[in-house]
Scaffold this motif. Structure first.
Motif, short mmCIF file in Angstrom:
data_model
loop_
_atom_site.label_atom_id
_atom_site.label_comp_id
_atom_site.label_asym_id
_atom_site.label_seq_id
_atom_site.Cartn_x
_atom_site.Cartn_y
_atom_site.Cartn_z
N ARG A 1 0.50 -1.20 0.52
CA ARG A 1 -0.17 0.45 0.31
C ARG A 1 0.80 0.74 -0.09
N ASN A 2 1.82 1.21 1.24
CA ASN A 2 2.52 2.34 0.85
C ASN A 2 3.54 2.31 -0.23
N LEU A 3 4.07 1.68 -0.91
CA LEU A 3 4.23 1.37 -1.58
C LEU A 3 4.20 1.92 -2.94
N ALA A 4 2.72 1.96 -3.35
CA ALA A 4 1.93 2.04 -4.38
C ALA A 4 1.58 3.48 -3.99
N TRP A 5 1.07 4.01 -3.42
CA TRP A 5 0.48 4.92 -2.90
C TRP A 5 2.40 6.56 -3.48
N LYS A 6 2.92 6.10 -2.38
CA LYS A 6 4.42 6.96 -2.92
C LYS A 6 4.75 6.43 -4.50
N TYR A 7 4.65 5.19 -5.11
CA TYR A 7 5.03 5.21 -6.31
C TYR A 7 3.96 6.33 -7.19
N PHE A 8 2.81 6.71 -6.94
CA PHE A 8 1.89 7.49 -7.86
C PHE A 8 2.00 8.57 -7.65
N ARG A 9 2.27 9.62 -6.58
CA ARG A 9 2.61 10.59 -5.98
C ARG A 9 4.05 10.42 -7.33
N ASP A 10 5.01 10.07 -6.78
CA ASP A 10 6.59 10.80 -8.00
C ASP A 10 6.30 10.14 -9.13
#
Length: 124
Positions: free
Chosen positions: A30-39
């Motif tokens: 979850r946190n990886l996908a959220w950070k990846y999405f923003r980046d």
């Protein structure tokens, strides 16, 4: 996997959004996908922004499980800095995350107490 989804021919372009969403649905991802999405927002929005349905699906998919004050603040910051071109999906995501945070604030303690009860204690 997330990096390969945007940079490799191994993931068909029409499946990139699903890869990101499925990583985000996994508690460990979850946190990886959220950070990846923003980046990667600029790339993702450039690629899928014209297809508002795809963009909405992506935004909803990576934000629907956000439920902490920190994540809510990250979403608000993201909307302020990068939210152009997303149509109604980001305001809708904000509503959902605000609701998630409210629910957790109001019910988390009772929910965890209920989970800790012995299995037989609910039956009279």
């Amino acid at each position: 996997l997330l990096n390969l989804s945007l940079t490799s021919d191994l993931v068909p372009e029409q499946d990139v959004i699903d890869v990101i969403i499925h990583v985000g649905r996994n508690p460990q991802g979850r946190n990886l996908a959220w950070k990846y999405f923003r980046d990667k927002w600029d790339i993702l929005n450039a690629r899928y922004g014209e297809a508002l349905f795809m963009n909405s699906k992506l935004i909803g998919g990576v934000t629907e499980f956000l439920n902490t004050e920190r994540e809510l603040n990250e979403l608000k910051e993201f909307i302020q800095s990068s939210g152009v071109g997303a149509g109604p999906a980001l305001p809708r995501a904000l509503e959902i995350v605000e609701g998630n945070v409210r629910w957790h604030r109001l019910h988390r303690r009772q929910f965890y107490q209920w989970l800790r009860k012995s299995p037989g204690s609910n039956f009279g």
